[in-house]
Scaffold this motif. Structure first.
Motif, PDB file in Angstrom:
ATOM      1  N   ARG A 143       0.839  -1.201   0.000  1.00 61.76           N
ATOM      2  CA  ARG A 143       0.000   0.000   0.000  1.00 61.76           C
ATOM      3  C   ARG A 143       0.877   1.256   0.000  1.00 61.76           C
ATOM      4  O   ARG A 143       0.594   2.217  -0.699  1.00 61.76           O
ATOM      5  N   ALA A 144       1.944   1.247   0.803  1.00 62.77           N
ATOM      6  CA  ALA A 144       2.833   2.406   0.869  1.00 62.77           C
ATOM      7  C   ALA A 144       3.506   2.636  -0.474  1.00 62.77           C
ATOM      8  O   ALA A 144       3.612   3.776  -0.947  1.00 62.77           O
ATOM      9  N   ALA A 145       3.937   1.564  -1.131  1.00 59.66           N
ATOM     10  CA  ALA A 145       4.601   1.684  -2.421  1.00 59.66           C
ATOM     11  C   ALA A 145       3.645   2.231  -3.483  1.00 59.66           C
ATOM     12  O   ALA A 145       4.046   2.991  -4.360  1.00 59.66           O
ATOM     13  N   SER A 146       2.376   1.861  -3.395  1.00 61.39           N
ATOM     14  CA  SER A 146       1.397   2.332  -4.383  1.00 61.39           C
ATOM     15  C   SER A 146       0.892   3.736  -4.052  1.00 61.39           C
ATOM     16  O   SER A 146       0.137   4.313  -4.816  1.00 61.39           O
ATOM     17  N   ASN A 147       1.323   4.283  -2.939  1.00 62.65           N
ATOM     18  CA  ASN A 147       0.884   5.608  -2.496  1.00 62.65           C
ATOM     19  C   ASN A 147       1.702   6.720  -3.151  1.00 62.65           C
ATOM     20  O   ASN A 147       1.414   7.892  -2.948  1.00 62.65           O
ATOM     21  N   VAL A 148       2.716   6.373  -3.938  1.00 58.80           N
ATOM     22  CA  VAL A 148       3.579   7.356  -4.583  1.00 58.80           C
ATOM     23  C   VAL A 148       2.763   8.236  -5.510  1.00 58.80           C
ATOM     24  O   VAL A 148       1.992   7.737  -6.336  1.00 58.80           O
ATOM     25  N   GLY A 149       2.910   9.541  -5.328  1.00 57.66           N
ATOM     26  CA  GLY A 149       2.244  10.485  -6.205  1.00 57.66           C
ATOM     27  C   GLY A 149       0.772  10.707  -5.922  1.00 57.66           C
ATOM     28  O   GLY A 149       0.128  11.460  -6.617  1.00 57.66           O
ATOM     29  N   ARG A 150       0.255  10.076  -4.894  1.00 51.26           N
ATOM     30  CA  ARG A 150      -1.166  10.267  -4.551  1.00 51.26           C
ATOM     31  C   ARG A 150      -1.377  11.543  -3.791  1.00 51.26           C
ATOM     32  O   ARG A 150      -0.556  12.088  -3.182  1.00 51.26           O
TER      33      ARG A 150
END
Length: 129
Positions: free
Chosen positions: A122-129
């Motif tokens: 989840r943290a890795a996919s949070n980039v640029g959000r």
């Protein structure tokens, strides 16, 4: 300076009445600079923490004094519709109740690595959000 991909810290609220569980999760996630761990020892405290400092993800135990985990999940979702809630329990069997309350996943406490991996993803996919 050109555009860069900025990561946004994933705010994770750990709700568990056992201080050692909260400390272990905090320690396991501390290596990931993209995760900020918030803590609450019960449902009522979780609602106060979430209202003051909204998390992106809440990890909720089932059996706690006062407000149980299913009720805590339901109340967190009512307070913050966008918060993702996952159950983190010692025994199987509450998955359906948690799902009906708004939880997206269920993890057993003897599988810490599964939960930590999920949070890291989840943290890795949070980039640029």
């Amino acid at each position: 300076m050109g555009p860069t991909s900025q990561s946004r810290v994933l705010r994770v609220l750990v709700v568990d009445d056992a201080p050692d569980i909260r400390a272990l999760l905090r320690a396991m996630l501390s290596d990931n600079g993209d995760v900020l761990v918030l803590e609450a020892s019960g449902g009522e405290e979780a609602l106060a923490v979430a209202a003051a400092d909204p998390p992106d993800l809440a990890v909720v135990d089932q059996n706690m004094p006062g407000m149980d985990g299913v009720t805590t999940t339901r109340e967190l979702k009512a307070l913050l519709a966008d918060v993702e809630v996952v159950a983190f329990t010692a025994v199987p069997g509450a998955e359906r109740q948690f799902a009906q309350a708004g939880a997206t996943r269920h993890f057993l406490k003897d599988r810490f690595g599964d939960l930590v991996g999920f949070i890291s993803e989840r943290a890795a996919s949070n980039v640029g959000r």
